[in-house]
Design a protein around this motif. Structure first.
Motif, short mmCIF file in Angstrom:
data_model
loop_
_atom_site.label_atom_id
_atom_site.label_comp_id
_atom_site.label_asym_id
_atom_site.label_seq_id
_atom_site.Cartn_x
_atom_site.Cartn_y
_atom_site.Cartn_z
N GLU A 123 0.81 -1.22 0.00
CA GLU A 123 0.00 0.00 0.00
C GLU A 123 0.84 1.27 0.00
O GLU A 123 0.31 2.37 -0.20
N THR A 124 2.16 1.15 0.21
CA THR A 124 3.02 2.33 0.17
C THR A 124 3.70 2.49 -1.20
O THR A 124 4.48 3.41 -1.40
N THR A 125 3.38 1.59 -2.13
CA THR A 125 3.92 1.68 -3.49
C THR A 125 2.93 2.42 -4.39
O THR A 125 1.73 2.17 -4.33
N TRP A 126 3.44 3.30 -5.21
CA TRP A 126 2.59 4.10 -6.10
C TRP A 126 1.82 3.18 -7.04
O TRP A 126 2.32 2.14 -7.46
N TYR A 127 0.61 3.58 -7.38
CA TYR A 127 -0.31 2.68 -8.09
C TYR A 127 0.20 2.24 -9.46
O TYR A 127 -0.07 1.12 -9.89
N LYS A 128 0.95 3.07 -10.15
CA LYS A 128 1.44 2.68 -11.47
C LYS A 128 2.71 1.83 -11.41
O LYS A 128 3.18 1.36 -12.45
N ASP A 129 3.23 1.62 -10.21
CA ASP A 129 4.42 0.78 -10.04
C ASP A 129 4.08 -0.62 -9.56
O ASP A 129 4.98 -1.42 -9.28
N GLN A 130 2.79 -0.93 -9.43
CA GLN A 130 2.38 -2.27 -8.99
C GLN A 130 2.69 -3.28 -10.10
O GLN A 130 2.36 -3.06 -11.26
N MET A 180 -2.34 4.99 -4.26
CA MET A 180 -1.36 4.19 -3.54
C MET A 180 -1.90 2.76 -3.39
O MET A 180 -3.06 2.55 -3.06
N GLY A 181 -1.04 1.78 -3.63
CA GLY A 181 -1.43 0.40 -3.46
C GLY A 181 -2.07 -0.21 -4.69
O GLY A 181 -2.25 0.43 -5.73
N VAL A 182 -2.45 -1.47 -4.55
CA VAL A 182 -2.88 -2.27 -5.69
C VAL A 182 -4.26 -1.87 -6.22
O VAL A 182 -4.55 -2.04 -7.41
N ASN A 183 -5.11 -1.31 -5.37
CA ASN A 183 -6.51 -1.12 -5.75
C ASN A 183 -6.82 0.17 -6.49
O ASN A 183 -7.99 0.50 -6.71
#
Length: 685
Positions: free
Chosen positions: A128-135, A193-196
């Motif tokens: 959840e601390t990873t930016w959404y486009k970096d998932q 932020m995060g996967v969702n």
């Protein structure tokens, strides 16, 4: 793609990369929630007193309410497994991850947080601390990003509201659970932020389900559970969802799909419910504009969907029928606001057109939106398509991909097994508890809830069935019936074709105890599906185009394949899909020629694909199909690819079906040993 188009694409990519870099830096170093409160949501489109829940079994309502409140979800073949920060995964074909972490502080002492970042099938956890486009997607064997996405679509929340209508004793418990899950999600899934937030499609589906559940629960909450603080937090989140959709539209002038349709559907619900202002009015006008455009782009004239998948037809068809009902049922103040929206300041693609250039019209005398007749007729054909492809047992044939995707899941549609029966049936439940407790098994292939929507939209007996809720829901939000006019079936075009050189021949005979000669031929030439139907006989033949304007994202190498229902049972079934990115070899296996009941020459695929994850949602356009001849009791089809020529003739005689194959090379037919009736579910056959 022309040189000019290529340059344009490269420039757009560079611009996007620069903007992303700036936005990412801001998001990682600040609060991504919106900075000020918006107006509370006061609009309601669903009068719960008008909803017909007579088709919903109270036993199922109690069972599913209990499961959802215990945070047990059966999604994408998981089985009824708890999802928490401490839950242990069954694994996917031996791949299991232990990535549990301490749970965050709960929003209530009576609530245990859900781990929204976890694929609770494999145990793999995104951050959840990873930016959404970096998932990352598909980088760990067995991990499936679709699992957290599916849960975060919140399609169980409207069900909790519906079950509260069915059984009033569930009301307070379900309202609290709705509130807690919404707050839990908002706190632990900050925007971008995060996967969702990685897939805008899921953001769009989620926000529509949030709004529908909120609309119903607000009318049911006689306990004061949904207080002003919650209402404000909820409204702010809805606005945040709308902002995210507009900033991350899955649009391309070079190609788009059900993802973009889901984006604009979610935006339509946001803009229909939120209080009007210049920004919201633009969103509303744009979403109506694009729903109309996608009807023309994504659905053939015969009513079939351009994904070349009977299951994705339901997903995209649900998006269309629910959105159409909402557009035609817009509140008077919303319709009036549309008369004065401005296109100034609209910065995203595609362009927002001025009102006088739109395909929809405003009827000022009744303050309603009017859609053109071609659109109303096309929507009718979408529903008729599903009626026609449905077998006598209520299931549809699985041509193309099936990821079990839906827009709304209102009425439960399945049956109870015991846990032991479920484990015995499904290979994916290996390690699941085996006892006599109940296991609700949703029937993904029964599309009667989808058909019922059209019963609410049109006065036509072909859409009548037992699923009363969906019909009443469409009636409640549209407040009118649609009138179809120009709805003939499209004619088949015959093509002359020489049989010279087709020296290899084989005949398959399916015998029947009944006289099946009086079947009716139903044709969908744009969609590439042809059906023979009688009371006790069903044959559907697949010669679908590559799909998605020849990108082949959701089609299979199933050309000339068929499904046969005879003497009250399935004789031949398509094996389905099973998985996408968790195990790429399974993905390719289930869409390959080997999995389908078609003539096979040296295992050469009808359409090739790139190896690795990059090729999982694309096929090269290397085959072509067409009708050679047809009559009241036969159809003859041609398939050509890679110097291979095949003619397959289906012939219905008095008490048998003959499948006669002729080919210019030696061929064989494979018997595939697995079957999947929904994403993530697999059986031996």
């Amino acid at each position: 793609m022309s040189a000019q188009e290529l340059v344009k694409k490269v420039v757009n990519k560079i611009n996007t990369k620069v903007k992303d870099s700036i936005q990412k830096s801001k998001d990682l170093n600040g609060n991504t929630h919106i900075g000020s409160d918006v107006h509370l949501i006061q609009t309601s489109y669903i009068d719960v007193k008008e909803l017909d829940t007579s088709n919903i079994d109270i036993k199922v309502a109690i069972y599913l309410s209990q499961m959802y409140c215990e945070h047990k979800f059966d999604l994408l073949g998981s089985g009824w497994v708890e999802n928490s920060y401490a839950s242990v995964a069954l694994g996917v074909e031996g791949y299991t991850y232990d990535m549990n972490m301490p749970a965050p502080k709960s929003i209530s002492a009576e609530y245990e947080p859900i781990d929204w970042q976890k694929d609770y099938k494999s145990g793999y956890r995104w951050n959840e601390t990873t930016w959404y486009k970096d998932q990352k997607i598909g980088h760990k064997l067995g991990s499936d990003i679709k699992v957290p996405w599916e849960l975060a679509r919140f399609q169980h929340l409207p069900q909790l509201a519906i079950f509260s209508i069915v059984d009033e004793s569930l009301k307070e418990q379900n309202i609290k659970e709705f509130k807690y899950q919404i707050l839990d999600f908002i706190v632990n899934n900050p925007p971008r932020m995060g996967v969702n937030w990685a897939c805008t499609m899921d953001v769009g589906i989620r926000v529509a389900n949030m709004l529908v559940a909120y609309d119903m629960f607000m009318q049911l909450d006689c306990f004061g559970v949904l207080d002003d603080e919650f209402k404000q937090t909820f409204a702010n989140s809805i606005y945040g969802h709308g902002l995210h959709i507009v900033d991350n539209l899955e649009y391309s002038e070079f190609g788009r799909s059900n993802h973009y349709l889901s984006d604009i559907s979610g935006l339509l619900f946001v803009s229909a419910y939120m209080e009007s202002n210049d920004e919201i009015n633009q969103w509303l006008a744009f979403s109506i504009q694009e729903v109309i455009n996608e009807m023309d782009y994504e659905f053939y004239e015969d009513g079939g969907n351009f994904e070349s998948s009977t299951s994705y037809h339901r997903l995209s068809g649900e998006l269309m029928v629910y959105c159409t009902a909402l557009i035609l049922g817009l509140k008077e103040e919303k319709v009036k606001a549309l008369q004065n929206y401005s296109i100034k300041g609209w910065k995203v693609k595609p362009k927002l057109l001025p009102l006088d250039k739109q395909e929809f019209k405003i009827n000022n005398s009744i303050s309603k939106i009017e859609l053109q007749q071609w659109y109303i007729d096309r929507l009718y054909k979408i529903g008729r398509f599903t009626v026609d492809i449905t077998k006598q047992n209520g299931d549809i044939p699985q041509f193309g991909d099936n990821d079990s995707g839906r827009f709304f899941r209102f009425s439960p549609n399945g049956k109870f097994l015991t846990n032991k029966e479920a484990v015995d049936k499904y290979l994916n439940l290996k390690g699941y508890v085996e006892n006599d407790e109940l296991f609700w098994d949703e029937n993904i292939l029964n599309h009667s809830t989808f058909v019922s929507c059209f019963g609410g939209a049109y006065e036509d007996a072909i859409f009548n069935n037992d699923m009363a809720f969906e019909k009443s829901f469409i009636n409640a939000i549209a407040e009118q019936k649609f009138e179809q006019k120009d709805i003939p079936y499209k004619n088949i075009k015959k093509n002359s074709y020489s049989l010279d050189g087709l020296n290899h021949e084989n005949t398959i005979i399916h015998n029947s105890k009944l006289n099946i000669i009086n079947s009716k031929l139903i044709t969908y030439p744009d969609s590439g599906i042809f059906i023979f139907k009688a009371d006790d006989f069903y044959l559907a033949v697949c010669v679908t185009p590559l799909g998605q304007k020849n990108s082949g994202g959701h089609t299979h190498n199933d050309k000339l394949g068929y499904e046969l229902w005879l003497d009250g049972k399935d004789i031949v079934k398509d094996p389905g899909t099973y998985l996408y990115t968790p195990l790429s070899h399974r993905r390719n296996e289930f869409r390959s020629i080997i999995a389908h009941n078609v003539p096979i020459v040296e295992n050469i695929e009808q359409n090739s694909w790139n190896q690795g994850n990059i090729g999982l949602f694309c096929l090269f356009n290397e085959s072509k199909c067409f009708v050679k001849n047809f009559g009241s009791n036969f159809i003859e089809l041609v398939l050509e690819y890679k110097d291979i020529k095949i003619v397959r003739r289906f012939e219905i005689n008095e008490k048998k079906v003959q499948v006669i194959d002729k080919c210019n090379r030696v061929f064989y037919k494979n018997k595939f040993g697995m079957y999947s009736n929904g994403y993530g579910k697999v059986e031996n056959v």
